[in-house]
Design a protein around this motif. Structure first.
Motif, PDB file in Angstrom:
ATOM      1  N   UNK A  63      36.106  49.185  53.483  1.00 22.95           N
ATOM      2  CA  UNK A  63      35.568  48.382  52.395  1.00 22.95           C
ATOM      3  C   UNK A  63      35.764  49.090  51.063  1.00 22.95           C
ATOM      4  N   UNK A  64      35.459  50.380  51.024  1.00 24.44           N
ATOM      5  CA  UNK A  64      35.595  51.143  49.789  1.00 24.44           C
ATOM      6  C   UNK A  64      37.045  51.161  49.324  1.00 24.44           C
ATOM      7  N   UNK A  65      37.971  51.440  50.235  1.00 31.21           N
ATOM      8  CA  UNK A  65      39.391  51.487  49.876  1.00 31.21           C
ATOM      9  C   UNK A  65      39.888  50.124  49.423  1.00 31.21           C
ATOM     10  N   UNK A  66      39.414  49.075  50.080  1.00 31.83           N
ATOM     11  CA  UNK A  66      39.830  47.719  49.743  1.00 31.83           C
ATOM     12  C   UNK A  66      39.447  47.366  48.305  1.00 31.83           C
ATOM     13  N   UNK A  67      38.196  47.634  47.948  1.00 28.44           N
ATOM     14  CA  UNK A  67      37.758  47.340  46.591  1.00 28.44           C
ATOM     15  C   UNK A  67      38.382  48.295  45.578  1.00 28.44           C
ATOM     16  N   UNK A  68      38.644  49.534  45.992  1.00 32.59           N
ATOM     17  CA  UNK A  68      39.246  50.498  45.068  1.00 32.59           C
ATOM     18  C   UNK A  68      40.593  49.995  44.566  1.00 32.59           C
ATOM     19  N   UNK A 124      28.915  54.687  46.882  1.00 30.83           N
ATOM     20  CA  UNK A 124      30.014  53.758  47.113  1.00 30.83           C
ATOM     21  C   UNK A 124      30.740  53.446  45.815  1.00 30.83           C
ATOM     22  N   UNK A 125      29.983  53.222  44.746  1.00 30.07           N
ATOM     23  CA  UNK A 125      30.582  52.887  43.455  1.00 30.07           C
ATOM     24  C   UNK A 125      31.452  54.021  42.939  1.00 30.07           C
ATOM     25  N   UNK A 126      30.976  55.255  43.105  1.00 30.49           N
ATOM     26  CA  UNK A 126      31.738  56.417  42.655  1.00 30.49           C
ATOM     27  C   UNK A 126      33.075  56.503  43.382  1.00 30.49           C
ATOM     28  N   UNK A 127      33.065  56.252  44.682  1.00 36.76           N
ATOM     29  CA  UNK A 127      34.297  56.314  45.466  1.00 36.76           C
ATOM     30  C   UNK A 127      35.208  55.131  45.156  1.00 36.76           C
ATOM     31  N   UNK A 128      34.615  53.970  44.923  1.00 40.78           N
ATOM     32  CA  UNK A 128      35.423  52.786  44.623  1.00 40.78           C
ATOM     33  C   UNK A 128      36.171  52.963  43.306  1.00 40.78           C
ATOM     34  N   UNK A 129      35.502  53.495  42.296  1.00 42.14           N
ATOM     35  CA  UNK A 129      36.132  53.640  40.986  1.00 42.14           C
ATOM     36  C   UNK A 129      37.026  54.870  40.888  1.00 42.14           C
ATOM     37  N   UNK A 166      41.629  46.913  44.347  1.00 36.24           N
ATOM     38  CA  UNK A 166      41.432  45.744  43.488  1.00 36.24           C
ATOM     39  C   UNK A 166      40.977  46.160  42.095  1.00 36.24           C
ATOM     40  N   UNK A 167      39.974  47.034  42.042  1.00 39.08           N
ATOM     41  CA  UNK A 167      39.394  47.396  40.755  1.00 39.08           C
ATOM     42  C   UNK A 167      40.276  48.339  39.953  1.00 39.08           C
ATOM     43  N   UNK A 168      41.072  49.151  40.623  1.00 41.53           N
ATOM     44  CA  UNK A 168      41.963  50.060  39.901  1.00 41.53           C
ATOM     45  C   UNK A 168      42.943  49.271  39.034  1.00 41.53           C
ATOM     46  N   UNK A 169      43.498  48.207  39.597  1.00 46.46           N
ATOM     47  CA  UNK A 169      44.447  47.399  38.830  1.00 46.46           C
ATOM     48  C   UNK A 169      43.742  46.681  37.680  1.00 46.46           C
ATOM     49  N   UNK A 170      42.503  46.235  37.918  1.00 44.04           N
ATOM     50  CA  UNK A 170      41.778  45.534  36.855  1.00 44.04           C
ATOM     51  C   UNK A 170      41.420  46.479  35.713  1.00 44.04           C
ATOM     52  N   UNK A 171      41.060  47.721  36.048  1.00 40.37           N
ATOM     53  CA  UNK A 171      40.752  48.686  34.991  1.00 40.37           C
ATOM     54  C   UNK A 171      41.999  48.973  34.166  1.00 40.37           C
ATOM     55  N   UNK A 207      26.483  45.675  39.232  1.00 43.62           N
ATOM     56  CA  UNK A 207      27.373  44.546  39.498  1.00 43.62           C
ATOM     57  C   UNK A 207      27.985  44.630  40.899  1.00 43.62           C
ATOM     58  N   UNK A 208      28.348  45.829  41.320  1.00 42.20           N
ATOM     59  CA  UNK A 208      28.950  45.997  42.641  1.00 42.20           C
ATOM     60  C   UNK A 208      27.920  45.706  43.730  1.00 42.20           C
ATOM     61  N   UNK A 209      26.694  46.156  43.512  1.00 41.76           N
ATOM     62  CA  UNK A 209      25.605  45.875  44.440  1.00 41.76           C
ATOM     63  C   UNK A 209      25.380  44.373  44.555  1.00 41.76           C
ATOM     64  N   UNK A 210      25.372  43.690  43.417  1.00 37.21           N
ATOM     65  CA  UNK A 210      25.165  42.243  43.413  1.00 37.21           C
ATOM     66  C   UNK A 210      26.293  41.529  44.152  1.00 37.21           C
ATOM     67  N   UNK A 211      27.518  41.991  43.933  1.00 32.21           N
ATOM     68  CA  UNK A 211      28.669  41.391  44.600  1.00 32.21           C
ATOM     69  C   UNK A 211      28.556  41.500  46.111  1.00 32.21           C
ATOM     70  N   UNK A 212      28.224  42.685  46.606  1.00 33.98           N
ATOM     71  CA  UNK A 212      28.139  42.883  48.050  1.00 33.98           C
ATOM     72  C   UNK A 212      26.994  42.072  48.660  1.00 33.98           C
ATOM     73  N   UNK A 213      25.873  42.027  47.967  1.00 36.62           N
ATOM     74  CA  UNK A 213      24.744  41.242  48.471  1.00 36.62           C
ATOM     75  C   UNK A 213      25.136  39.776  48.582  1.00 36.62           C
TER      76      UNK A 213
END
Length: 207
Positions: free
Chosen positions: A174-179, A75-80, A181-186, A98-104
């Motif tokens: 879920x993956x696309x949604x976080x992707x 999931x992390x690989x696809x999100x980033x 968000x994180x793309x802009x932050x990176x 961190x991503x695992x912790x967030x989802x939990x």
């Protein structure tokens, strides 16, 4: 993120009540969804007060039960996306954690908002050679509101166990949604900046 937080209870119910990895091999994904959801939600309902008073217990329960059934590395690989390929091994490891912790945290907190909606399970046709399947469900809403479709993306790993690598809620992955968000932050903060902000958010949420 609001819709994911509101409906995430059903994802956690699926994953947290599931058998451990050695029994997952013999359990088709649709049975995994159907058989475990009611059991887990009943458990959460019975312990809601204790978890509401102490989120540490809630997080611990989710960590113990959810983690074996998500493939967070995939999931992390696809999100980033491209950022994953550009990241160092150390950065990748930190992001997965961190991503695992967030989802939990997101999913376990959403459990406390469950209000006994009915879940409709769609039949699944699966062949022995299938390596990936979609398990489709719907959440019935009150007051005549449209049902909310939820699709669980499973794949079979090298050990023969079925793992969830994405969840689509009302057409939004879920993956696309976080992707997004994180793309802009990176772009704005760099990978280390993203990781620092995720760590800060995790620390604040667990206080």
């Amino acid at each position: 993120m609001k819709k994911f937080s509101a409906i995430a209870v059903f994802t956690v119910a699926l994953l947290s009540g599931a058998p451990q990895a050695h029994t997952d091999v013999a359990t088709p994904p649709d049975e995994l969804v159907h058989k475990t959801t009611d059991e887990m939600l009943a458990s959460i309902k019975a312990n809601r007060s204790a978890y509401a008073q102490d989120h540490t217990k809630l997080y611990k329960m989710a960590e113990e039960k959810v983690l074996p059934h998500f493939d967070f590395a995939r999931m992390s690989q696809w999100v980033l996306g491209l950022s994953w390929r550009q990241a160092t091994p150390e950065q990748r490891g930190r992001f997965v954690a961190q991503f695992r912790d967030l989802l939990v945290r997101t999913y376990s907190t959403a459990l406390l908002n469950y209000t006994s909606q009915q879940i409709v399970y769609h039949p699944l046709t699966i062949k022995p050679t299938d390596k990936e399947v979609l398990v489709k469900t719907e959440v019935k809403q009150s007051g005549g509101a449209p049902n909310i479709p939820i699709t669980y993306n499973f794949y079979k790993n090298k050990d023969g166990a079925w793992k969830v690598y994405d969840v689509t809620i009302d057409g939004v992955s879920l993956v696309t949604n976080y992707r997004s968000v994180y793309a802009s932050k990176v772009r704005e903060q760099g990978m280390d900046g993203l990781l620092a902000s995720m760590a800060d958010s995790a620390k604040a949420a667990r206080k």
